[in-house]
Enzyme design. Structure first.
Site, PDB file in Angstrom:
ATOM      1  N   ALA A 279      40.858  41.321  49.242  1.00 23.93           N
ATOM      2  CA  ALA A 279      41.694  42.695  48.245  1.00 23.93           C
ATOM      3  C   ALA A 279      41.978  44.106  49.589  1.00 23.93           C
ATOM      4  O   ALA A 279      40.980  43.920  50.615  1.00 23.93           O
ATOM      5  CB  ALA A 279      41.665  42.550  46.880  1.00 23.93           C
ATOM      6  N   MET A 280      42.199  44.561  48.937  1.00 28.69           N
ATOM      7  CA  MET A 280      42.745  45.773  50.410  1.00 28.69           C
ATOM      8  C   MET A 280      43.148  47.364  49.434  1.00 28.69           C
ATOM      9  O   MET A 280      43.838  47.397  47.748  1.00 28.69           O
ATOM     10  CB  MET A 280      43.550  45.923  51.210  1.00 28.69           C
ATOM     11  CG  MET A 280      43.700  47.077  51.763  1.00 28.69           C
ATOM     12  SD  MET A 280      42.196  47.574  52.980  1.00 28.69           S
ATOM     13  CE  MET A 280      42.622  49.438  53.473  1.00 28.69           C
ATOM     14  N   GLU A 281      42.259  48.655  49.329  1.00 29.47           N
ATOM     15  CA  GLU A 281      42.252  48.773  48.122  1.00 29.47           C
ATOM     16  C   GLU A 281      43.673  50.422  48.434  1.00 29.47           C
ATOM     17  O   GLU A 281      42.885  51.310  48.299  1.00 29.47           O
ATOM     18  CB  GLU A 281      41.109  49.895  48.053  1.00 29.47           C
ATOM     19  CG  GLU A 281      40.960  50.383  49.435  1.00 29.47           C
ATOM     20  CD  GLU A 281      39.758  50.107  50.410  1.00 29.47           C
ATOM     21  OE1 GLU A 281      39.308  50.760  51.589  1.00 29.47           O
ATOM     22  OE2 GLU A 281      39.804  48.617  50.498  1.00 29.47           O
ATOM     23  N   GLU A 313      37.882  46.934  44.282  1.00 29.61           N
ATOM     24  CA  GLU A 313      38.485  47.677  45.097  1.00 29.61           C
ATOM     25  C   GLU A 313      38.757  48.899  44.121  1.00 29.61           C
ATOM     26  O   GLU A 313      39.446  50.390  44.795  1.00 29.61           O
ATOM     27  CB  GLU A 313      40.057  46.702  44.576  1.00 29.61           C
ATOM     28  CG  GLU A 313      39.908  45.782  45.789  1.00 29.61           C
ATOM     29  CD  GLU A 313      39.864  45.565  46.936  1.00 29.61           C
ATOM     30  OE1 GLU A 313      40.269  46.719  47.358  1.00 29.61           O
ATOM     31  OE2 GLU A 313      39.172  45.010  47.596  1.00 29.61           O
TER      32      GLU A 313
END
Length: 878
Positions: A279-281, A313
């Site tokens: 995932a990416m925040e 995240e």
């Protein structure tokens, strides 16, 4: 085109020269549905201040540039564009820069990724920028300390959904676009954020909405709009009730914990295909891999892992997005904290209260492995450029950093740690920080010597070793017990040591004998780095058979229980009643396997005959994976066949006897499918499962399991290409596509391997297609793969130069010739893979540092495998 790797020195100079106010960004995706369209339109207007007369540059990895206009003057493109940099001469106090150009769609998961759904032909767009791929989409000053407000406009086909960091404001007919009839989506300006966390999402996504109603720090009601996105083909698997529940629990928890309101307006989460990360925040629009939607079913551990990632995240909204490291040296200031908080919040705020079990057994093992490599680095690292930054998203920054933070909480106290976090956000909101800034607020919150602690833990390398020495008297009672730190650089520890015995817990009023090993005594001590050994007088007289060092997993160390203690630990690990204690015991036995203190064959036997009865799905998944690693890497090749069959027999017995519909049943079947790819003894069973002639009550194969079984049949010459093609026609999903590519590459024939090699090296495959094909390619006997040994080492440097870093890294790691150890001599000096790897490093001393790091790590893994195989052979010959 030359893609410059920004250095820390260049970033420091540029940050001293300019301050960025805002970006107006327009990205034209109206032609994205046309497979022949390789580029998209990109336009940006940047407003920034600078020193009068200064010269700097802006970053843009582009296909073409048609306009560069600075303060009303059009600059000569040929004169100012140098590779991926646009030179900006003679700056004024206040500047406005406009750049118009075209950039390339990506299939590597870097920059702006375009995915074509094989199931329905729909096209989906998303972006992934960390650490420096925003410059693949529009021109930016690509470094984390040049924050700005971003106003985004997306031009898309009329029926598409579009999203970005800011709130969606309007959708209107586009004035100009690549394709007539397109629409323009306008988004609200963001807060001041770094370039790498800006984001774009566009396509015919399914969108589900909700609202979080919480309480802000003033005690007033706070409303945050929520949304979830996924491909239409996965809409039925978007378990929005569970996802929104975890999201709301996280927002409740972090708002109160940090005493700082959620800072970015809306909170949306998009599950996207072919994602390189978990995932990416991105603030306001987090992107996650769609593998978290589980169309083929999920265990509780998988659901817990997803919740952990979601909370990781969400923590970044504060640690990383609100307050951001100045440069990538301090990557730990966001990743170590988010990794720690993912588990911490899972335990405190959700139903997944056993999150530290998975952390201790899985994530921490990642750290231990990374920290034992010759390429290890301090948690606060020396990051000289962006290439080095990309390499440091690793087990040190994430898992070791989180482990050390857990140790810090034990060291300074939980209350002081949380007080420091709160002060940190109040003081540095929307700004950038370094290690010293966090240590300053931490020192204000506690009495401990935190700077010495930081020197000991954040600025050093290597895994601390704590050796437990126990002496027993004739009755079996403990007569002496000490902990000795044997590391080259001793560090302070808060560590617990506990004893476990059959019967009732020593901390319980119950007297019932459960047949399990339960806690009898526990002592918590502080290990002084200046003292050679720490006595444990509280354990004297205890007759418990199992002693567990680092009970409760309070510190970061490799704990060695000694030869007798290790034997008792291995003997009793499956009987430990507490899951965390069981996980820690398994971890210590596995560490002994990797350090040649426990025979890998014995470990396979241990898992095959006792581990398969494990009911905690996280522990079961991990020990089965490790048993297969020990079997295929650490057991000498000539000893593997009978052990493979024995292991597969035990898996088959366990899966057929598992409770219908249980997590254990699913985990065991997945392991059985993997094992059947290297052992044909159960090919008839696999055939019956695929045909439907045999069915296990409660178990739905699903696409992923079905294709794992097809790969097993293919790799063992029990399936044909026409069968694979018919199965693929019946399953056109993404999982079916990847499974088909893997199974096709697994065909044990020279022609099939040549076709797979050609596809892998041609550049025609997307990131996930590439990995699937390489996975199947590696399922082969050494005689089939030996042909490619020389080609691999000859191709390393060209691959690095011709492909993006993501794709080149996947190829170099994925095609490394591990299978040749079956032809190798028992010493590293004669092993062909080890020799060739060392020769490559010796001959390529000037290769990029990131590439040399990859090859150094692969070589170290190969040497360890040969060493462990040699130890087994030596034992046989004694």
């Amino acid at each position: 085109m030359v893609q410059s790797s920004l250095t820390r020195a260049e970033a420091t100079t540029r940050a001293e020269q300019i301050r960025v106010a805002s970006y107006d960004v327009t990205v034209d995706l109206s032609g994205a549905e046309d497979p022949q369209q390789k580029t998209f339109g990109s336009q940006v207007t940047v407003r920034f201040t600078a020193e009068d007369g200064a010269e700097t540059f802006i970053d843009f990895i582009h296909d073409s540039i048609s306009l560069v206009e600075l303060n009303g003057d059009e600059l000569d493109v040929d004169d100012v564009v140098e590779g991926s940099r646009i030179r900006l001469p003679e700056l004024e106090g206040a500047n406005e820069l406009t750049v118009v150009g075209r950039a390339l769609y990506s299939r590597s998961g870097e920059g702006l990724h375009r995915y074509v759904d094989p199931q329905d032909g729909n096209v989906y767009i998303y972006t992934q920028y960390e650490p420096a791929d925003c410059r693949r989409v529009f021109p930016v000053f690509e470094q984390p300390d040049l924050k700005a407000s971003f106003t985004v406009t997306l031009i898309t086909p009329p029926e598409w959904v579009a999203a970005s960091n800011g709130e969606h404001l309007t959708t209107e007919p586009a004035g100009t676009s690549d394709v007539p009839g397109a629409v323009s989506h306008e988004f609200a300006p963001t807060e001041r954020i770094s370039t790498y966390i800006t984001t774009i999402l566009a396509g015919p996504y399914t969108r589900v909405t909700d609202v979080w109603q919480g309480v802000d720090v003033q005690g007033e009601t706070q409303s945050v709009p929520l949304a979830l996105y996924c491909r239409r083909a996965l809409a039925e698997h978007l378990d929005s009730e569970e996802l929104f529940a975890v999201t709301k629990q996280g927002l409740d928890f972090f708002t109160e914990l940090f005493a700082f309101d959620y800072p970015f307006g809306k909170y949306e989460q998009a599950f996207v295909p072919e994602y390189n990360l978990g995932a990416m925040e991105n603030p306001g629009l987090v992107t996650l891999t769609e593998d978290y939607l589980f169309p083929s079913g999920a265990t509780r551990t998988q659901l817990a892992g997803r919740a952990n990632t979601m909370l990781h995240e969400m923590c970044h909204m504060w640690f990383g997005d609100l307050v951001t490291m100045t440069w990538w040296d301090d990557l730990w200031l966001k990743e170590s904290f988010a990794e720690f908080m993912g588990a911490y919040a899972s335990v405190r705020a959700t139903e997944y209260g056993d999150a530290w079990v998975a952390f201790a057994l899985g994530r921490k093992e990642w750290a231990y492995r990374q920290d034992q490599l010759p390429t290890t680095h301090p948690i606060v690292a020396d990051i000289v450029d962006l290439e080095a930054a990309r390499q440091n998203f690793d087990g040190i920054t994430y898992a070791k950093g989180a482990s050390v933070l857990k140790q810090l909480v034990a060291f300074v106290g939980e209350e002081a740690f949380i007080d420091a976090c709160r002060a940190y956000f109040r003081r540095f909101a929307y700004g950038n920080t370094s290690l010293d800034d966090f240590l300053t607020v931490l020192k204000e919150a506690c009495e401990a010597d935190v700077r010495s602690w930081a020197n000991d833990w954040l600025l050093t390398t290597g895994v601390p070793h704590l050796d437990l020495a126990v002496e027993r008297d004739d009755s079996g009672a403990i007569a002496a017990a000490t902990l000795t730190q044997t590391s080259d650089a001793p560090r302070p520890h808060v560590v617990a040591v506990a004893t476990y015995a059959p019967g009732a817990s020593g901390n319980s009023d119950s007297t019932e004998d459960t047949g399990q090993l339960v806690l009898q005594r526990s002592t918590e001590v502080r290990v002084d780095p200046q003292q050679p050994a720490t006595d444990l007088p509280e354990l004297l007289g205890d007759t418990s058979p199992v002693i567990l060092a680092n009970d409760r997993d309070l510190t970061y160390c490799l704990a060695s229980p000694g030869a007798d203690g290790l034997a008792a630990l291995a003997d009793g690990v499956h009987l430990l009643a507490d899951p965390l204690a069981r996980a820690l015991a398994h971890s210590q036995v596995w560490a002994a396997v990797r350090d040649a203190r426990y025979d890998p064959r014995a470990y396979v036997h241990l898992v095959a005959h006792r581990g398969v009865g494990e009911q905690h799905s996280s522990i079961l998944t991990t020990v089965l994976d490790r048993a297969q690693e020990a079997l295929e890497s650490f057991v000498p090749p000539r000893l593997r066949p009978p052990l493979r069959t024995e292991f597969l027999d035990c898996l088959h017995t366990a899966v057929t006897g598992a409770h219908a519909g249980s997590d254990a049943q699913l985990v065991l079947m997945r392991a059985f499918a993997r094992g059947a790819a290297r052992d044909a003894s159960h090919a008839t069973t696999v055939e019956k499962l695929l045909s439907g002639e045999q069915h296990l009550p409660g178990l739905e194969l699903g696409s992923q399991l079905t294709w794992a079984l097809w790969s097993a049949q293919t790799a063992t010459s029990h399936a044909t290409r026409p069968q694979l093609e018919r199965a693929h026609a019946a399953d056109p999903s993404r999982e079916g596509r990847l499974g088909y590519l893997r199974a096709l590459a697994a065909i044990p024939a020279e022609e099939a391997k040549a076709e797979a090699w050609q596809a892998i090296t041609s550049g025609s495959l997307s990131n996930d297609e590439l990995s699937a094909t390489m996975s199947g390619f590696q399922l082969a006997t050494p005689d089939l793969l030996g042909t490619y040994h020389g080609a691999y080492f000859e191709s390393i440097t060209p691959w690095w130069g011709e492909h993006s870093m993501e794709i080149a890294t996947r190829m170099i790691r994925g095609l490394y010739p591990r299978a040749l150890d079956a032809q190798a001599a028992s010493s590293a000096q004669e092993n062909p893979t080890v020799v060739a790897s060392q020769s490559w490093l010796d001959e390529n001393t000037t290769a990029p540092g990131a590439l040399r790091r990859i090859m150094t790590e692969l070589l170290d893994d190969a040497r360890r495998a040969v060493k462990l195989q040699a130890a087994v052979l030596s034992h046989l010959n004694q």
